[in-house]
Design an enzyme around this catalytic site. Structure first.
Site, short mmCIF file in Angstrom:
data_model
loop_
_atom_site.label_atom_id
_atom_site.label_comp_id
_atom_site.label_asym_id
_atom_site.label_seq_id
_atom_site.Cartn_x
_atom_site.Cartn_y
_atom_site.Cartn_z
N ASN A 1 -23.03 1.53 -18.21
CA ASN A 1 -22.63 0.12 -18.24
C ASN A 1 -22.64 -0.46 -16.84
O ASN A 1 -22.36 0.21 -15.85
CB ASN A 1 -21.25 -0.04 -18.91
CG ASN A 1 -20.11 -0.05 -17.92
OD1 ASN A 1 -19.81 -1.06 -17.28
ND2 ASN A 1 -19.49 1.12 -17.74
N PHE B 1 -16.80 -6.26 -14.47
CA PHE B 1 -15.46 -6.87 -14.64
C PHE B 1 -15.52 -8.20 -15.39
O PHE B 1 -14.91 -9.20 -14.97
CB PHE B 1 -14.76 -7.09 -13.29
CG PHE B 1 -14.26 -5.85 -12.62
CD1 PHE B 1 -14.23 -4.63 -13.27
CD2 PHE B 1 -13.78 -5.91 -11.31
CE1 PHE B 1 -13.74 -3.49 -12.63
CE2 PHE B 1 -13.29 -4.79 -10.67
CZ PHE B 1 -13.28 -3.57 -11.33
N SER C 1 -14.86 1.02 -9.75
CA SER C 1 -15.98 0.51 -10.55
C SER C 1 -17.21 0.42 -9.66
O SER C 1 -17.14 -0.13 -8.56
CB SER C 1 -15.67 -0.88 -11.10
OG SER C 1 -16.86 -1.45 -11.60
N ASN D 1 -19.72 -1.39 -10.33
CA ASN D 1 -20.45 -2.61 -10.70
C ASN D 1 -19.99 -3.88 -9.99
O ASN D 1 -20.48 -4.96 -10.28
CB ASN D 1 -20.38 -2.80 -12.22
CG ASN D 1 -20.97 -1.62 -12.95
OD1 ASN D 1 -22.05 -1.15 -12.59
ND2 ASN D 1 -20.26 -1.11 -13.94
N THR D 2 -19.02 -3.77 -9.10
CA THR D 2 -18.65 -4.88 -8.22
C THR D 2 -19.04 -4.44 -6.81
O THR D 2 -18.45 -3.50 -6.28
CB THR D 2 -17.14 -5.18 -8.30
OG1 THR D 2 -16.84 -5.62 -9.63
CG2 THR D 2 -16.72 -6.26 -7.32
N LYS E 1 -7.11 4.69 -9.48
CA LYS E 1 -8.22 5.27 -10.24
C LYS E 1 -9.43 5.42 -9.33
O LYS E 1 -9.91 4.43 -8.76
CB LYS E 1 -8.57 4.38 -11.43
CG LYS E 1 -9.70 4.93 -12.29
CD LYS E 1 -9.77 4.22 -13.62
CE LYS E 1 -10.92 4.70 -14.47
NZ LYS E 1 -10.96 4.01 -15.77
N ASN F 1 -13.44 7.39 -12.83
CA ASN F 1 -14.26 6.31 -13.37
C ASN F 1 -15.67 6.86 -13.68
O ASN F 1 -15.87 8.07 -13.69
CB ASN F 1 -14.32 5.17 -12.34
CG ASN F 1 -14.38 3.81 -13.01
OD1 ASN F 1 -15.21 3.59 -13.89
ND2 ASN F 1 -13.50 2.90 -12.61
C1 LIG Z 1 -18.37 0.03 -21.36
C2 LIG Z 1 -17.39 0.55 -20.35
C3 LIG Z 1 -16.58 -0.33 -19.64
C4 LIG Z 1 -15.65 0.16 -18.72
N1 LIG Z 1 -14.85 -0.72 -18.05
C5 LIG Z 1 -13.89 -0.25 -17.20
C6 LIG Z 1 -13.00 -1.13 -16.55
O1 LIG Z 1 -13.03 -2.34 -16.74
N2 LIG Z 1 -12.09 -0.60 -15.68
C7 LIG Z 1 -12.00 0.76 -15.45
O2 LIG Z 1 -11.14 1.18 -14.68
N3 LIG Z 1 -12.82 1.61 -16.08
C8 LIG Z 1 -13.75 1.15 -16.94
N4 LIG Z 1 -14.58 2.02 -17.58
C9 LIG Z 1 -14.49 3.47 -17.27
C10 LIG Z 1 -13.61 4.24 -18.26
O3 LIG Z 1 -12.29 3.78 -18.24
C11 LIG Z 1 -13.63 5.74 -17.94
O4 LIG Z 1 -13.03 5.93 -16.67
C12 LIG Z 1 -15.04 6.33 -17.91
O5 LIG Z 1 -15.85 5.73 -18.88
C13 LIG Z 1 -15.04 7.84 -18.14
O6 LIG Z 1 -14.43 8.17 -19.38
P1 LIG Z 1 -15.26 8.40 -20.74
O7 LIG Z 1 -16.33 9.40 -20.46
O8 LIG Z 1 -14.24 8.90 -21.72
O9 LIG Z 1 -15.81 7.08 -21.14
C14 LIG Z 1 -15.53 1.56 -18.52
C15 LIG Z 1 -16.33 2.44 -19.25
C16 LIG Z 1 -17.25 1.95 -20.17
C17 LIG Z 1 -18.09 2.93 -20.95
#
Ligand SMILES: Cc1cc2nc3c(=O)[nH]c(=O)nc-3n(C[C@H](O)[C@H](O)[C@H](O)COP(=O)(O)O)c2cc1C
Length: 360
Positions: A111, A115, A173, A175-176, A211, A240
């Site tokens: 992704n 934000f 993140s 992406n910022t 985080k 993350n």
């Molecule tokens: C579509 C998507 C959007 C995410 N948005 C955020 C976010 O806004 N803030 C954040 O701290 N992590 C965000 N994450 C990261 C997740 O919270 C997590 O740290 C990461 O995906 C690893 O866990 P997972 O393998 O269980 O998905 C996002 C992950 C995905 C897949």
């Protein structure tokens, strides 16, 4: 809902583009039509972390419920806590679509949302106007165009202090642009100093977690750990998404820019978690996230040093019955291993994971 219907619903969602499917899943949760998890109140799964009582150690990670629309409904599915956000002071559209990509054979997602969220005021009003259920974490970040990024985090603490059970300061993140630079020691010192001063000015002491990314070197981890200890942070979330694309099955979508999550990030995030457990000592609360999609993977995070765990991508592939299934199977792990409490898994394999190199 039977497993059969659950599987059919998921196959139907997978014919849609990922962001449309995500919106539909939020609508389905809001409708109240999804079944709750038949209460798993196994006392062996209840944990106290950072002064909070969690009914179980499994949380929904940030990013699923960015605007705090369905936290209570997610708690009803079984999650012991829900982290909403990332929320920024001003509403923000995020990056151009498409910006979420499924790597189905890897059970992974890339992704680059950037934000996208409705901003502090709208989310705060929504949370204040609803009945609360379960433990609510508020994940805070900075607007892309912020002149004072740290000021945006301070504004997050100030805005949500009356509704948050805990805060997560998200500096990881990908992406910022430039956000991850806040993980350097000097920037982190400034950020945590100002954020914790704002928290300390409030009447209630709300735990603040940080985080971090899984794409850090050993010296980076030394710096972050030292700063967490100096600042007496309440906990660390590891991790993350990753920028790495190592070990993925062939798929043209692996070339998409953004953060990778799901199964391929499990090993990397678990190694970083264990390395941080070793650096931070036994008393610092650690939340393990990255690639959890079963009780076994949740248990493995605890063996590597986690007190609590979170997932997001596993929910995309596993569906709404997944949290209930994981809780039931965690109870079975307690039975099988004769554990009087799930926390007895903690650190069984910290040394083993910490000895591994962080993959390229
Ligand atoms: C579509 C998507 C959007 C995410 N948005 C955020 C976010 O806004 N803030 C954040 O701290 N992590 C965000 N994450 C990261 C997740 O919270 C997590 O740290 C990461 O995906 C690893 O866990 P997972 O393998 O269980 O998905 C996002 C992950 C995905 C897949």
């Amino acid at each position: 809902m039977s497993r059969f219907l659950d599987g059919m619903a998921r196959r139907a969602l997978f014919t849609l583009d990922p962001e449309t499917a995500h919106g539909l899943s939020i609508t389905a949760l809001k409708s109240g039509l999804l079944p709750g998890c038949s209460a798993n109140r196994d006392p062996r799964l209840a944990v106290n972390v950072a002064g909070l009582s969690f009914p179980n150690p499994l949380g929904m990670a940030a990013g699923y419920d960015k605007n705090a629309e369905v936290a209570a409904e997610l708690a009803r599915l079984g999650f012991g806590f829900v982290e909403v956000g990332t929320l920024t002071p001003k509403p923000q559209a995020g990056n151009p679509k498409p910006r979420i990509f499924r790597l189905v054979t890897d059970h992974a997602v890339i992704n680059r949302l950037g934000f996208n969220n409705q901003g502090h005021a709208e989310a705060h009003a929504r949370i204040s106007g609803r009945r609360r259920a379960g433990i609510l974490g508020i994940n805070i970040g900075a607007n892309k165009d912020a002149a004072d990024r740290i000021g945006d985090y301070v504004a997050g603490i100030s805005c949500f202090a009356d509704v948050a059970d805990y805060f997560t300061v998200n500096v990881s993140s990908p992406n910022t642009p430039g956000l991850r630079n806040l993980q350097t020691r000097e920037a982190l010192s400034d950020l945590l100093g100002r954020v914790l001063a704002e928290r300390d000015a409030k009447s209630k002491r709300i735990p603040v977690f940080l985080k971090i990314a899984p794409d850090l070197s050993e010296p980076d981890l030394d710096d972050i750990a030292a700063e967490c200890l100096v600042q007496k942070l309440d906990g660390l979330i590891v991790s993350n998404t990753t920028l790495s694309r190592t070990g993925l099955n062939p798929d043209p979508k692996t070339a998409e820019a953004g953060g990778l999550s799901g199964r391929p990030v499990f090993e990397r995030s678990t190694i970083v978690l264990a390395k941080m457990r070793q650096r931070l000592g036994a008393d610092m609360p650690l939340i393990g996230v990255g690639g959890i999609d079963s009780a076994e993977t949740a248990a493995e995070k605890m063996r590597a040093g986690a007190d609590l765990v979170q997932l997001y991508t596993g929910f995309i592939y596993g569906g709404p019955l997944l949290p209930g299934r994981i809780l039931r199977d965690l109870s079975r792990i307690c039975d099988r291993e004769n554990l009087t409490h799930i926390s007895h898994l903690r650190d069984q394999k910290t040394a083993q994971y910490a000895a591994l190199d962080i993959p390229e």
